[in-house]
Design an enzyme around this catalytic site. Structure first.
Site, PDB file in Angstrom:
ATOM      1  N   LYS A 148     -24.207 -25.545  29.608  1.00 29.53           N
ATOM      2  CA  LYS A 148     -24.618 -25.845  30.995  1.00 29.53           C
ATOM      3  C   LYS A 148     -25.992 -26.510  30.986  1.00 29.53           C
ATOM      4  O   LYS A 148     -26.969 -25.932  30.509  1.00 29.53           O
ATOM      5  CB  LYS A 148     -24.658 -24.558  31.825  1.00 29.53           C
ATOM      6  CG  LYS A 148     -25.267 -24.734  33.222  1.00 29.53           C
ATOM      7  CD  LYS A 148     -25.213 -23.454  34.062  1.00 29.53           C
ATOM      8  CE  LYS A 148     -25.998 -23.595  35.360  1.00 29.53           C
ATOM      9  NZ  LYS A 148     -25.998 -22.352  36.163  1.00 29.53           N
TER      10      LYS A 148
ATOM     11  N   ASP B 182     -32.294 -25.635  39.039  1.00 32.24           N
ATOM     12  CA  ASP B 182     -31.327 -25.126  40.011  1.00 32.24           C
ATOM     13  C   ASP B 182     -32.048 -24.579  41.244  1.00 32.24           C
ATOM     14  O   ASP B 182     -32.605 -23.481  41.209  1.00 32.24           O
ATOM     15  CB  ASP B 182     -30.489 -24.016  39.346  1.00 32.24           C
ATOM     16  CG  ASP B 182     -29.399 -23.497  40.273  1.00 32.24           C
ATOM     17  OD1 ASP B 182     -29.171 -24.115  41.336  1.00 32.24           O
ATOM     18  OD2 ASP B 182     -28.765 -22.476  39.923  1.00 32.24           O
TER      19      ASP B 182
ATOM     20  N   LYS C 149     -31.580 -21.114  47.037  1.00 39.17           N
ATOM     21  CA  LYS C 149     -31.717 -19.778  46.443  1.00 39.17           C
ATOM     22  C   LYS C 149     -32.394 -18.845  47.430  1.00 39.17           C
ATOM     23  O   LYS C 149     -33.486 -19.129  47.919  1.00 39.17           O
ATOM     24  CB  LYS C 149     -32.486 -19.850  45.133  1.00 39.17           C
ATOM     25  CG  LYS C 149     -31.636 -20.446  44.031  1.00 39.17           C
ATOM     26  CD  LYS C 149     -32.033 -19.975  42.664  1.00 39.17           C
ATOM     27  CE  LYS C 149     -31.005 -20.410  41.651  1.00 39.17           C
ATOM     28  NZ  LYS C 149     -29.804 -19.582  41.674  1.00 39.17           N
TER      29      LYS C 149
ATOM     30  N   ASP D  42     -32.268 -23.376  33.449  1.00 37.56           N
ATOM     31  CA  ASP D  42     -30.828 -23.404  33.704  1.00 37.56           C
ATOM     32  C   ASP D  42     -30.082 -24.413  32.820  1.00 37.56           C
ATOM     33  O   ASP D  42     -28.875 -24.585  32.945  1.00 37.56           O
ATOM     34  CB  ASP D  42     -30.575 -23.688  35.192  1.00 37.56           C
ATOM     35  CG  ASP D  42     -29.372 -22.933  35.739  1.00 37.56           C
ATOM     36  OD1 ASP D  42     -28.918 -21.982  35.071  1.00 37.56           O
ATOM     37  OD2 ASP D  42     -28.876 -23.305  36.815  1.00 37.56           O
TER      38      ASP D  42
ATOM     39  N   ASP E 251     -24.758 -22.948  45.183  1.00 38.05           N
ATOM     40  CA  ASP E 251     -25.539 -22.333  44.103  1.00 38.05           C
ATOM     41  C   ASP E 251     -24.634 -21.911  42.932  1.00 38.05           C
ATOM     42  O   ASP E 251     -25.130 -21.570  41.861  1.00 38.05           O
ATOM     43  CB  ASP E 251     -26.315 -21.122  44.647  1.00 38.05           C
ATOM     44  CG  ASP E 251     -27.465 -20.718  43.739  1.00 38.05           C
ATOM     45  OD1 ASP E 251     -27.781 -21.488  42.809  1.00 38.05           O
ATOM     46  OD2 ASP E 251     -28.029 -19.630  43.963  1.00 38.05           O
TER      47      ASP E 251
ATOM     48  N   GLU F 116     -23.083 -23.755  40.953  1.00 44.11           N
ATOM     49  CA  GLU F 116     -22.915 -25.150  40.519  1.00 44.11           C
ATOM     50  C   GLU F 116     -22.568 -25.263  39.042  1.00 44.11           C
ATOM     51  O   GLU F 116     -21.920 -26.220  38.624  1.00 44.11           O
ATOM     52  CB  GLU F 116     -24.194 -25.940  40.829  1.00 44.11           C
ATOM     53  CG  GLU F 116     -25.320 -25.826  39.793  1.00 44.11           C
ATOM     54  CD  GLU F 116     -25.900 -24.422  39.621  1.00 44.11           C
ATOM     55  OE1 GLU F 116     -25.724 -23.587  40.539  1.00 44.11           O
ATOM     56  OE2 GLU F 116     -26.517 -24.149  38.581  1.00 44.11           O
TER      57      GLU F 116
ATOM     58  N   ARG G 208     -20.532 -23.701  37.121  1.00 47.61           N
ATOM     59  CA  ARG G 208     -19.096 -23.722  36.805  1.00 47.61           C
ATOM     60  C   ARG G 208     -18.472 -25.072  37.138  1.00 47.61           C
ATOM     61  O   ARG G 208     -17.476 -25.465  36.529  1.00 47.61           O
ATOM     62  CB  ARG G 208     -18.402 -22.559  37.539  1.00 47.61           C
ATOM     63  CG  ARG G 208     -18.433 -22.638  39.018  1.00 47.61           C
ATOM     64  CD  ARG G 208     -18.109 -21.303  39.684  1.00 47.61           C
ATOM     65  NE  ARG G 208     -19.212 -20.338  39.571  1.00 47.61           N
ATOM     66  CZ  ARG G 208     -19.165 -19.089  40.010  1.00 47.61           C
ATOM     67  NH1 ARG G 208     -18.071 -18.616  40.580  1.00 47.61           N
ATOM     68  NH2 ARG G 208     -20.191 -18.293  39.878  1.00 47.61           N
TER      69      ARG G 208
HETATM   70  N1  BES Z   1     -28.415 -20.495  37.527  1.00 44.18           N
HETATM   71  C1  BES Z   1     -27.880 -19.443  38.286  1.00 44.18           C
HETATM   72  C2  BES Z   1     -27.705 -18.145  37.490  1.00 44.18           C
HETATM   73  C3  BES Z   1     -28.943 -17.514  36.922  1.00 44.18           C
HETATM   74  C4  BES Z   1     -29.485 -16.404  37.523  1.00 44.18           C
HETATM   75  C5  BES Z   1     -29.507 -17.979  35.760  1.00 44.18           C
HETATM   76  C6  BES Z   1     -30.590 -15.795  36.974  1.00 44.18           C
HETATM   77  C7  BES Z   1     -30.635 -17.381  35.212  1.00 44.18           C
HETATM   78  C8  BES Z   1     -31.163 -16.277  35.818  1.00 44.18           C
HETATM   79  C9  BES Z   1     -26.507 -19.828  38.836  1.00 44.18           C
HETATM   80  O1  BES Z   1     -26.302 -21.175  39.068  1.00 44.18           O
HETATM   81  C10 BES Z   1     -26.333 -19.139  40.150  1.00 44.18           C
HETATM   82  O2  BES Z   1     -27.081 -19.419  41.019  1.00 44.18           O
HETATM   83  N2  BES Z   1     -25.340 -18.260  40.247  1.00 44.18           N
HETATM   84  C11 BES Z   1     -25.068 -17.550  41.439  1.00 44.18           C
HETATM   85  C12 BES Z   1     -23.589 -17.598  41.672  1.00 44.18           C
HETATM   86  C13 BES Z   1     -23.172 -17.039  43.007  1.00 44.18           C
HETATM   87  C14 BES Z   1     -23.643 -17.956  44.124  1.00 44.18           C
HETATM   88  C15 BES Z   1     -21.681 -16.911  43.028  1.00 44.18           C
HETATM   89  C16 BES Z   1     -25.524 -16.109  41.234  1.00 44.18           C
HETATM   90  O3  BES Z   1     -25.304 -15.559  40.174  1.00 44.18           O
HETATM   91  O4  BES Z   1     -26.137 -15.565  42.146  1.00 44.18           O
HETATM   92 ZN    ZN Z   2     -27.450 -22.474  37.874  1.00 50.46          ZN
HETATM   93 ZN    ZN Z   3     -26.973 -21.837  41.003  1.00 48.17          ZN
END
Ligand code: BES
Ligand code: ZN
Ligand code: ZN
Length: 511
Positions: A272, A277, A284, A296, A355, A357, A359
């Site tokens: 990834k 992000d 966020k 990220d 968010d 993204e 995947r």
């Molecule tokens: N980049 C984040 C995940 C992340 C969180 C990486 C903490 C490093 C530290 C990812 O893109 C994300 O935002 N995931 C969301 C998914 C949700 C919206 C289904 C999450 O985990 O909150």
């Molecule tokens: Zn991310």
């Molecule tokens: Zn994200």
């Protein structure tokens, strides 16, 4: 030998990236294997508690002092003999060899602090435990702990770890093992630099250019697809995430295809590469959750690092790396919650949360991987907060549908290098949670089992065996932890390198 198909040296000449890599923490550190302990040099002795110190050049008083300290249970003893230091590190016997090696790495990391304090530019490592693996682990911990991301400090010269030369004294060690360790540590340094580098110097294009440089310096080939090419390949996930950005996306293809490879079908590694992000329009939501989102792209950087170590060490395994990269931002044209997009494999996805993204860009790469008819696909990603919530910074969340021996081997590698994997279930019930009212899939499910539904989403984009590794917990540390340091850890590099080195055994079982 390797084939270098698409290296475009010309375009690199004027790129900023060339400059970046010159400023990287490349290891100006030399390692050599020497027969005897050179006189008058400072030495770290790795010993067992009952080792006889008689064969080392201590005077009577020193020997007595050290022996008493060790008898009293001290694990580390330092002796200052005016013109040199002697450091004694006692290695307790452990029945679990993984634990034993990890203790040595940690002891190495503790010595990193001592060597800095006493300003050593050179050190001898003397193996009195007569287990080369342990001295290598100690050296690994020491050098990994020496890393610092100093580029933006005014006093970086003073902050830099002074060690420049390691002389290893060990009867049983193979010189090649030292070279391989050096290559691997170099890869970790590069990856940490890439991840620590802020967005202002590491957008998708700069990321790809840096990967090109890594290819040139180690021998794997690199091709970078620009936005036009990505459009022609109909990578709808990567393009959708990029829509809110002012910088173009890239898709970088890395190839290491040695003639003497043991495998016909390659191993495909996918990382990834979200260079930053923000969450996109689903900005966020929680306090501080955006602060370190430059990390990220930790998965993509790790894959580049693995290819560096594999190519530099000429490991006879065919490996492909696929790195989709973009930032995720909420500019005017950004993908909106509810939008339906069409992915590289033709499936439609309802984007309910921008968010989620990672995947989307990974799914396109996973689908694209089909063109290589891979033996196995492994993706590595800072994918979900859910994985981090489950096991914190202590390990990697893994899951997949590949034959169990692959996951077993990966878990074994994780234990070996202490980048441990916890396997999560991958039951088909989770798939149902991704059903959309208006498209083939939606990009989020309910909150529960969030790390797994993310993995299940990825599974929908390939018929090839897939293992998914979520490194959201350990990729970036706010507080230092032993030889992982603080900031980027480069987790995944040592894990996947070890896995690839064992891949020939794994593969041969198939025939
Ligand atoms: N980049 C984040 C995940 C992340 C969180 C990486 C903490 C490093 C530290 C990812 O893109 C994300 O935002 N995931 C969301 C998914 C949700 C919206 C289904 C999450 O985990 O909150
Ligand atoms: Zn991310
Ligand atoms: Zn994200």
């Amino acid at each position: 030998m390797l084939f270098q198909k698409t290296l475009d040296n010309h375009s690199l000449k004027h790129s900023k990236t060339h400059w970046i890599i010159k400023n990287f923490n490349t290891m100006d550190l030399k390692y050599s294997l020497v027969k005897d302990i050179p006189p008058k040099k400072s030495v770290i002795y790795l010993i067992r508690k009952d080792n006889n110190l008689g064969r080392f050049a201590f005077n009577e008083a020193e020997r007595k002092y050290i022996t008493e300290q060790v008898k009293d249970g001290e694990k580390q003893v330092s002796v200052n003999s005016y013109n040199r230091w002697s450091y004694i590190q006692v290695i307790d016997k452990e029945t679990d060899p993984d634990k034993q090696r990890e203790k040595c790495r940690r002891a190495g990391s503790e010595h990193s602090v001592l060597l800095k304090k006493h300003k050593h530019s050179e050190i001898v490592l003397a193996d009195a435990v007569e287990e080369p693996e342990l001295i290598l682990a100690f050296a690994e911990g020491l050098v990994l702990a020496n890393y610092g991301f100093l580029r933006y400090f005014g006093d970086k010269a003073e902050k830099k770890h002074p060690l420049k030369n390691i002389l290893i004294v060990s009867d049983r060690m193979d010189k090649q093992e030292i070279t391989i360790l050096k290559n691997l540590i170099e890869a970790v340094y590069f990856v940490r630099d890439m991840v620590n580098e802020p967005l202002s110097f590491m957008n998708a294009v700069q990321f790809s250019e840096t990967v090109k440089q890594l290819g040139i310096s180690s021998g794997f080939s690199v091709e970078v697809f620009n936005k036009k090419k990505i459009e022609s390949l109909k990578m709808g996930g990567l393009l959708a995430v990029n829509r809110g950005s002012i910088d173009p996306p890239t898709f970088t293809v890395l190839e290491w295809m040695p003639d003497n490879a043991v495998n016909k079908k390659p191993l495909v590694l996918i990382g990834k590469g979200v260079v930053f992000d923000t969450g996109g329009l689903s900005l966020k939501p929680t306090l501080n959750s955006m602060d370190y989102m430059k990390c990220d792209m930790g998965g993509a950087a790790a894959v580049a690092g693995v290819l560096y170590a594999v190519a530099k060490s000429k490991i006879p395994v065919k490996v492909i790396g696929l790195l989709p990269a973009t930032d995720n931002r909420p500019d005017g044209n950004a993908v909106a919650p509810g939008d339906v997009i069409t992915m590289h494999n033709g499936k439609t996805v309802e984007v309910l949360n921008t968010d989620a993204e990672g995947r989307l860009i990974l799914a396109d790469a996973i689908s694209y991987a089909g063109k290589y008819k891979p033996e196995l696909i492994i993706d590595i990603a800072t994918l979900t907060g859910s994985a981090a919530l489950a096991i914190g910074r202590f390990g990697i969340v893994g899951m997949g549908n590949a034959k169990s021996r692959y996951m077993k081997s990966l878990i074994h590698s994780g234990d070996h290098v202490h980048e441990r994997i916890v396997e999560f279930p991958f039951w088909e019930e989770f798939e149902k949670l991704l059903e959309s009212n208006i498209a083939d899939l939606k990009n989020i499910a309910e909150r529960d089992a969030g790390a797994i539904t993310a993995g299940k989403f990825l599974e929908q984009f390939t018929g090839y065996p897939l293992i998914h590794l979520d490194i959201a917990g350990p990729a970036f540390l706010k507080k230092a932890n032993s030889y992982q340091g603080k900031g980027a850890t480069a987790i995944g590099v040592r894990l996947l390198f070890d896995f690839i080195c064992n891949f020939p055994n794994l593969f041969e079982k198939d025939r």
